[in-house]
Write an enzyme that holds these catalytic residues in place. Structure first.
Site: not given
Length: 206
Positions: A66, A82-84
Site C-alpha cells: 500500500k 497499514s493492514d490487519s
C-alpha cells in the site's frame, strides 16, 4: 553534533495510504501531521502470491505494498501503509462482502479466540525504511443469533470495512470476553513503534 529539531517547513511530508477512520483517528489523537490518500492495490491478488506466508508476514507485505503504491507517485513524501488480518479456528478471514457473509463470520467467531495481526510500514521512494507487525488476541463470547442480527442492524455497513466485523470503539466491544494485546493493534495499527519510527524519520520531534 545534534540534528536540529524538525519544523513544520523542514519535517518530511507524511501520507497515510488508507481511508480507515480508526487509523486516521489514532494519528489525529497522537498529534501526527499527515494527509490521507487511499492506496489502490489488488490486495487479494497479493495475498494469493503469499499463500505460503504466515499471517504477520502477509499483514506486513500488504502494508508495504500500500505504501509503495503511493510512494511511487509522491517521491517527496514518506508514505505510511497499514493492514490487519484475522485468524480464527485456523482460518484467515478477509473483510465481509455482504451482511450475510458478515453474519457467517460472526457465527464462526462465536466462542473462539481471534488472532488479530496488524502491521504498518513506511516507504520513501522505492525503499521500505521501516516495517513492523503486531498481534492481539480477542476472546469472543458465545453469540446468539438474535444478538448477531441486532448487532449488524446497528453496525452494518460500517463493519463491512473491517476484517473482524467489529469496531472496538463502538458496539463491537460487546463481542468479546477478554482482550490481550495493545489497544492500538486492536484498532488496526502498531502505533507506539510507529511513533518511534516517525521520530527517527524527522516527522515528529524526538
Amino acid at each position: 553534533m545534534m540534528s536540529p529539531a524538525p519544523t513544520p517547513n523542514s519535517a518530511p511530508r507524511l501520507i497515510l495510504a488508507s481511508k480507515s477512520a480508526s487509523r486516521r483517528a489514532m494519528l489525529d489523537a497522537a498529534g501526527v501531521p499527515y494527509e490521507a490518500i487511499p492506496a489502490d492495490i489488488d490486495e487479494r491478488g497479493i495475498e494469493r502470491g503469499l499463500s505460503q506466508s504466515s499471517p504477520p508476514e502477509i499483514a506486513e507485505a500488504l502494508s508495504v505494498a500500500k505504501a509503495a503504491a503511493l510512494a511511487a507517485q509522491h517521491s517527496d513524501a514518506l508514505v505510511l501503509g497499514s493492514d490487519s488480518l484475522v485468524v480464527a479456528g485456523g482460518k484467515r478471514f478477509d473483510k465481509p462482502g455482504s451482511r450475510e457473509e458478515a453474519s457467517d463470520h460472526l457465527r464462526f467467531f462465536s466462542g473462539k479466540t481471534l488472532k488479530l495481526h496488524s502491521a504498518a510500514a513506511l516507504v520513501r521512494g522505492d525503499t521500505c525504511v521501516w516495517a513492523a507487525p503486531s498481534l492481539a488476541r480477542l476472546e469472543v463470547r458465545e453469540l446468539s443469533e438474535d444478538f448477531i442480527q441486532h448487532y449488524l442492524t446497528e453496525e452494518w455497513p460500517e463493519v463491512g470495512s473491517t476484517v473482524g466485523v467489529f469496531r472496538i470503539e463502538a458496539m463491537g466491544v460487546q463481542l468479546f470476553k477478554s482482550i490481550e494485546g495493545d489497544q492500538f493493534t486492536v484498532l488496526g495499527m502498531p502505533l507506539l513503534p510507529l511513533l518511534d519510527a516517525l521520530r527517527e524519520e524527522g516527522v515528529l520531534l524526538a
